[in-house]
Design an enzyme around this catalytic site. Structure first.
Site, mmCIF file in Angstrom:
data_model
loop_
_atom_site.group_PDB
_atom_site.id
_atom_site.type_symbol
_atom_site.label_atom_id
_atom_site.label_comp_id
_atom_site.label_asym_id
_atom_site.label_seq_id
_atom_site.Cartn_x
_atom_site.Cartn_y
_atom_site.Cartn_z
ATOM 1 C CD GLN A 2 42.903 46.583 18.890
ATOM 2 O OE1 GLN A 2 43.024 46.495 20.094
ATOM 3 N NE2 GLN A 2 43.359 47.605 18.187
ATOM 4 C CD GLU A 3 39.460 37.535 21.309
ATOM 5 O OE1 GLU A 3 40.685 37.520 21.106
ATOM 6 O OE2 GLU A 3 38.818 36.578 21.773
#
Ligand code: G3D
Ligand code: MG
Length: 200
Positions: A79-80
């Site tokens: 995830q970012e």
């Protein structure tokens, strides 16, 4: 498909007790954890999104003479907000497995940016990359030529050996071949680094 030349004479170079440090990266949902557990248990394991990391030590038989090679895999959340952590895992990496979802055309540009960013880090200069074009079982998956071009693999640094592999992690297709390619690239780099050291 890759920029390096495979050299099977490189297979005998690693002592059996030495584990290779391999980091599995890629955007969330690309299939990283599925790859890891497929390699570990030789079966599909339905996983939940990775918040931190998963790690497994796995011994595999590689090459025509079925040499046992130990790998220590680190599957890091994609995830970012977790991506800034990647660099702490890749610092001592022998190789990177970068997993890409072959049907997620919308996010392939984002995958390209992350791949190029990670290979450009000083600590990762020359670390070989196995790019896994995952989910090839699905209709509408991008072809290898499309993946190569959309990920701009030819624009990776000349020092970065890479290999693009079509795969389906849920059934494990392609993964053995991919690790053989990665192993050969790692051994090739070690040999080159040893030769450079001798010359100094
Ligand atoms: P990540 O660790 O990169 O975030 P996961 O990704 O391993 O958690 O996988 C994300 C989803 O993709 C999972 O589905 C998983 O089953 C699926 N997947 C992984 N590899 C493949 C593949 O090769 N083919 C197909 N068709 N699906 C795959 P869910 O439904 O659990 O989100
Ligand atoms: Mg995961």
């Amino acid at each position: 498909m890759g920029n390096g030349q495979s050299d099977h004479s490189l297979f005998p170079c690693l002592a059996p007790f030495q584990a290779l440090h391999i980091v599995i990266l890629g955007l969330d949902c690309a299939g990283k954890t599925t790859v890891l557990y497929r390699l570990r248990f030789n079966e599909f394991v339905n996983s939940v999104p990775t918040k931190g990391f998963n790690t497994e030590k796995i011994k595999m038989s590689l090459g025509v003479c079925r040499r046992t090679v130990s790998f220590h895999f680190w599957d890091v959340g994609g995830q970012e907000k977790l991506r800034p952590l990647w660099r702490s895992y890749t610092r001592c990496a022998d190789g990177i497995v970068f997993v890409v979802d072959s049907v997620d055309a919308e996010r392939i540009e984002e995958a390209k940016t992350e791949l190029h960013k990670v290979t450009r880090l000083t600590a990762n200069q020359g670390v070989p990359v196995l790019v896994v074009a995952n989910k090839q079982d699905l209709r509408n998956s991008l072809s290898m030529a499309e993946m190569e071009s959309m990920l701009a693999l030819s624009e990776l640094s000349r020092a970065t050996d890479w290999y693009l592999l079509p795969a389906c992690a849920i059934i494990g297709e392609g993964l053995q071949e991919g690790l053989e390619k990665l192993y050969v690239m790692i051994m090739k780099r070690r040999k080159m680094l040893r030769q450079q050291k001798k010359k100094r």
